[in-house]
Design a protein around this motif. Structure first.
Motif, PDB file in Angstrom:
ATOM      1  N   GLU A   1       0.831  -1.209   0.000  1.00 24.73           N
ATOM      2  CA  GLU A   1       0.000   0.000   0.000  1.00 24.73           C
ATOM      3  C   GLU A   1       0.863   1.256   0.000  1.00 24.73           C
ATOM      4  OE1 GLU A   1      -3.936   1.897   0.317  1.00 24.73           O
ATOM      5  OE2 GLU A   1      -3.162  -0.047  -0.326  1.00 24.73           O
ATOM      6  N   LEU A   2       2.039   1.177   0.644  1.00 27.97           N
ATOM      7  CA  LEU A   2       2.921   2.335   0.723  1.00 27.97           C
ATOM      8  C   LEU A   2       3.482   2.734  -0.638  1.00 27.97           C
ATOM      9  CD1 LEU A   2       4.855   1.368   3.976  1.00 27.97           C
ATOM     10  CD2 LEU A   2       3.284   3.293   3.713  1.00 27.97           C
ATOM     11  N   ALA A   3       3.438   1.797  -1.598  1.00 30.78           N
ATOM     12  CA  ALA A   3       3.942   2.101  -2.943  1.00 30.78           C
ATOM     13  C   ALA A   3       2.871   2.670  -3.847  1.00 30.78           C
ATOM     14  CB  ALA A   3       4.526   0.835  -3.570  1.00 30.78           C
ATOM     15  N   GLN A   4       1.627   2.756  -3.361  1.00 35.61           N
ATOM     16  CA  GLN A   4       0.562   3.302  -4.180  1.00 35.61           C
ATOM     17  C   GLN A   4       0.838   4.785  -4.481  1.00 35.61           C
ATOM     18  OE1 GLN A   4      -2.092   1.596  -5.503  1.00 35.61           O
ATOM     19  NE2 GLN A   4      -1.020  -0.211  -4.699  1.00 35.61           N
ATOM     20  N   PRO A   5       0.538   5.231  -5.702  1.00 37.39           N
ATOM     21  CA  PRO A   5       0.824   6.634  -6.070  1.00 37.39           C
ATOM     22  C   PRO A   5       0.205   7.654  -5.121  1.00 37.39           C
ATOM     23  CG  PRO A   5       0.311   5.352  -8.021  1.00 37.39           C
ATOM     24  CD  PRO A   5       0.035   4.456  -6.851  1.00 37.39           C
ATOM     25  N   TRP A   6      -0.982   7.385  -4.593  1.00 40.77           N
ATOM     26  CA  TRP A   6      -1.633   8.387  -3.745  1.00 40.77           C
ATOM     27  C   TRP A   6      -0.988   8.473  -2.369  1.00 40.77           C
ATOM     28  CZ3 TRP A   6      -4.533   7.524   0.806  1.00 40.77           C
ATOM     29  CH2 TRP A   6      -4.757   6.190   1.147  1.00 40.77           C
ATOM     30  N   VAL A   7      -0.285   7.396  -1.937  1.00 42.54           N
ATOM     31  CA  VAL A   7       0.393   7.399  -0.630  1.00 42.54           C
ATOM     32  C   VAL A   7       1.808   7.941  -0.749  1.00 42.54           C
ATOM     33  CG1 VAL A   7       1.109   5.941   1.325  1.00 42.54           C
ATOM     34  CG2 VAL A   7      -1.007   5.426   0.104  1.00 42.54           C
ATOM     35  N   ARG A   8       2.356   7.904  -1.958  1.00 40.25           N
ATOM     36  CA  ARG A   8       3.779   8.225  -2.154  1.00 40.25           C
ATOM     37  C   ARG A   8       4.184   9.607  -1.634  1.00 40.25           C
ATOM     38  NH1 ARG A   8       4.687   7.074  -7.798  1.00 40.25           N
ATOM     39  NH2 ARG A   8       4.183   4.951  -7.137  1.00 40.25           N
ATOM     40  N   PRO A   9       3.386  10.656  -1.789  1.00 37.27           N
ATOM     41  CA  PRO A   9       3.810  11.952  -1.243  1.00 37.27           C
ATOM     42  C   PRO A   9       4.050  11.924   0.267  1.00 37.27           C
ATOM     43  CG  PRO A   9       2.037  12.251  -2.807  1.00 37.27           C
ATOM     44  CD  PRO A   9       2.155  10.778  -2.587  1.00 37.27           C
TER      45      PRO A   9
ATOM     46  N   PHE B   1       0.629   9.467   7.222  1.00 33.17           N
ATOM     47  CA  PHE B   1       0.220   8.232   6.566  1.00 33.17           C
ATOM     48  C   PHE B   1      -1.258   7.931   6.824  1.00 33.17           C
ATOM     49  CE2 PHE B   1       4.811   7.582   7.167  1.00 33.17           C
ATOM     50  CZ  PHE B   1       5.173   7.260   5.860  1.00 33.17           C
ATOM     51  N   PRO B   2      -1.941   7.299   5.851  1.00 30.54           N
ATOM     52  CA  PRO B   2      -3.318   6.876   6.096  1.00 30.54           C
ATOM     53  C   PRO B   2      -3.364   5.787   7.161  1.00 30.54           C
ATOM     54  CG  PRO B   2      -2.513   6.006   4.005  1.00 30.54           C
ATOM     55  CD  PRO B   2      -1.480   6.973   4.494  1.00 30.54           C
ATOM     56  N   LEU B   3      -4.505   5.667   7.819  1.00 32.27           N
ATOM     57  CA  LEU B   3      -4.646   4.722   8.918  1.00 32.27           C
ATOM     58  C   LEU B   3      -4.318   3.301   8.497  1.00 32.27           C
ATOM     59  CD1 LEU B   3      -5.529   4.051  11.811  1.00 32.27           C
ATOM     60  CD2 LEU B   3      -7.902   3.980  10.992  1.00 32.27           C
ATOM     61  N   SER B   4      -4.681   2.922   7.276  1.00 35.66           N
ATOM     62  CA  SER B   4      -4.502   1.540   6.822  1.00 35.66           C
ATOM     63  C   SER B   4      -3.052   1.088   6.838  1.00 35.66           C
ATOM     64  CB  SER B   4      -5.074   1.377   5.407  1.00 35.66           C
ATOM     65  OG  SER B   4      -4.391   2.234   4.504  1.00 35.66           O
ATOM     66  N   CYS B   5      -2.123   2.028   6.678  1.00 33.22           N
ATOM     67  CA  CYS B   5      -0.703   1.650   6.657  1.00 33.22           C
ATOM     68  C   CYS B   5       0.129   2.586   7.530  1.00 33.22           C
ATOM     69  CB  CYS B   5      -0.163   1.620   5.226  1.00 33.22           C
ATOM     70  SG  CYS B   5      -0.406   3.145   4.288  1.00 33.22           S
ATOM     71  N   ARG B   6      -0.499   3.195   8.544  1.00 35.18           N
ATOM     72  CA  ARG B   6       0.217   4.144   9.395  1.00 35.18           C
ATOM     73  C   ARG B   6       1.342   3.463  10.177  1.00 35.18           C
ATOM     74  NH1 ARG B   6      -3.919   7.087  12.212  1.00 35.18           N
ATOM     75  NH2 ARG B   6      -4.010   8.291  10.272  1.00 35.18           N
TER      76      ARG B   6
ATOM     77  N   LEU C   1       8.932   2.539   8.398  1.00 30.00           N
ATOM     78  CA  LEU C   1       9.912   2.970   7.398  1.00 30.00           C
ATOM     79  C   LEU C   1      10.594   4.269   7.812  1.00 30.00           C
ATOM     80  CD1 LEU C   1       8.248   2.165   3.951  1.00 30.00           C
ATOM     81  CD2 LEU C   1       9.981   0.882   5.205  1.00 30.00           C
ATOM     82  N   VAL C   2       9.836   5.166   8.449  1.00 33.12           N
ATOM     83  CA  VAL C   2      10.445   6.406   8.953  1.00 33.12           C
ATOM     84  C   VAL C   2      11.510   6.071   9.992  1.00 33.12           C
ATOM     85  CG1 VAL C   2      10.026   8.547  10.216  1.00 33.12           C
ATOM     86  CG2 VAL C   2       8.390   7.782   8.489  1.00 33.12           C
TER      87      VAL C   2
END
Length: 456
Positions: free
Chosen positions: A237-245, A372-377, A383-384
């Motif tokens: 999910e973290l690689a999705q374009p909308w999460v990338r920013p 990050f969105p809740l689904s992958c927070r 990763l941070v």
């Protein structure tokens, strides 16, 4: 008075943040105490430079693994339970370190402590951010960083006071806040957003009513969580374009927090300054002064993130941090370490510490826990933390080599350039999140306006 207009109940949220931040105290203490303990350990176990580096770096290697392993654990078992597991691992590692009779057992103990340090750096900011109200989230999450630098300073003081006693006592003292963290977390609530992600909306409602002090305010926030309802997502999910920013902004700050040189100063300032001609006592006092400056900077930064804003704070302070290091590099290049030049070096170093810690070190855990969105927070925060610890390991293994290759002046010049780069990175990729709910931030991600001027 309308119920929504009444002041929020702050006491329980403050207690939650205070107890949780004890994980930061352990983080700082266990990473800092080795500087004093190593003087005795090196003599007892006849360690050379390589052995000293292995013992010192073991905790960072453990932290890299711990921060990644905490993500799935926190998603499955909950944020609160994961913090308790980290506290238990802290206690086990402390006992192992205190009783170790060989250098390999001590190294293993430091690695175990690192697992707990990494887990705490990943999950404590997330837990606090998911319980805190939007208007106080930055300040409350900032308590974690304040606890970290406080733990570092306590370790310096403990190492000095116990310099004639056994190094085992230095490590054993770390058990005290670990026990407080373990017992205290047993009485704190679960994260309402984690409960909602698991489908337990009634449980989320009960927690929100407890921590907001207003049923209407709790219902409004719960509805926002439901409207943005996420289910647990895989790492992909973290690689999705909308999460990338969000990934670029948070991981970038995690990397730059270390690549701008603050832990190089923390670990090696006495070595660098004594090698440049300062007396040993003067070099050690410089390190203690840096520890005090870090606390002052963190207190200021924890206040400023809510008054000024996360992004604005970094943009205001990073140019000064870069300028301070350019001055320090120039003074080292001149080579005079006595009289007014020596004082100017110390002032430049302290100015850098205040400006860098008051910006990047304060905001790394806040921004990482927010964007990050809740689904992958949980996974995003892993990763941070991994970026932070990976860069820390790189810096700890290369700083003295850079000093040998480029001189102290050249090394500080490189860090000055890194601070300048951090300014432009924040300007381009990091939005302002002050005052926004976690659901608002997620909505901006989904609409593709996360880092646009509208988000400032």
């Amino acid at each position: 008075m309308n119920e929504l207009d009444r002041p929020e109940s702050n006491l329980i949220v403050d207690v939650v943040a205070g107890i949780s931040a004890a994980g930061g105290l352990l983080f700082g203490y266990d990473t800092g105490i080795i500087s004093a303990a190593l003087l005795q350990i090196s003599q007892q176990f006849h360690l050379g430079t390589g052995g000293q580096q292995i013992v010192t770096s073991a905790i960072i290697a453990g932290a890299l693994l711990g921060c990644m392993g905490a993500a799935p654990l926190s998603d499955r078992g909950g944020r609160r339970r994961t913090v308790m597991v980290a506290a238990a691992v802290f206690i086990v590692g402390t006992i192992m370190a205190s009783l170790a009779n060989t250098i390999w057992l001590l190294t293993l103990a430091r690695f175990v402590l690192g697992l707990a340090v990494g887990a705490a750096s990943q999950i404590v900011p997330v837990y606090i951010s998911e319980l805190a109200p939007a208007r106080r989230r930055g300040r409350l999450v900032g308590m974690f960083q304040l606890a970290v630098v406080t733990g570092v300073l306590i370790s310096f003081i403990a190492g000095y006071l116990l310099r004639h006693d056994s190094w085992r006592i230095m490590f054993a003292l770390g058990a005290v806040p670990a026990v407080v963290l373990l017992l205290g977390m047993a009485f704190l609530p679960n994260s309402p957003r984690w409960l909602a992600m698991r489908g337990d909306f009634e449980g989320a409602r009960a927690v929100l009513r407890r921590v907001r002090g207003s049923h209407r305010r709790a219902e409004r926030e719960l509805q926002e969580i439901i409207d943005a309802h996420d289910v647990q997502a895989p790492w992909s999910e973290l690689a999705q374009p909308w999460v990338r920013p969000a990934l670029v902004a948070a991981v970038g700050i995690g990397l730059l927090c270390q690549l701008t040189g603050i832990n190089a100063v923390l670990y090696y300032a006495p070595t660098i300054f004594s090698g440049a001609g300062f007396g040993e006592s003067s070099a050690l006092l410089t390190s203690v002064a840096v520890g005090v400056a870090m606390i002052v900077a963190t207190l200021f930064g924890s206040w400023a993130v809510e008054v000024i804003g996360r992004r604005t704070l970094m943009l205001w302070l990073l140019p000064g941090a870069s300028l301070a290091l350019f001055v320090l590099a120039a003074l080292f290049h001149l080579g005079a370490t006595t009289g007014s030049n020596a004082w100017m070096m110390v002032v430049a170093l302290l100015a850098y510490a205040v400006l860098n810690v008051g910006s990047l070190s304060v905001t790394i855990w806040i921004v990482g826990a927010e964007v990050f969105p809740l689904s992958c927070r949980g996974k995003g925060m892993s990763l941070v933390a991994a970026a932070h610890w990976g860069a820390d390991l790189l810096i700890s293994l290369t700083t003295l080599s850079m000093v040998q290759a480029f001189g102290a002046g050249g090394t500080f010049l490189l860090f000055a350039c890194a601070n300048a780069f951090a300014f432009f990175f924040v300007l381009r990729y990091v939005p302002e999140t002050r005052g926004r709910s976690l659901e608002e931030i997620e909505d901006r991600l989904r609409r593709g306006v996360f880092s646009t001027p509208e988000a400032v």
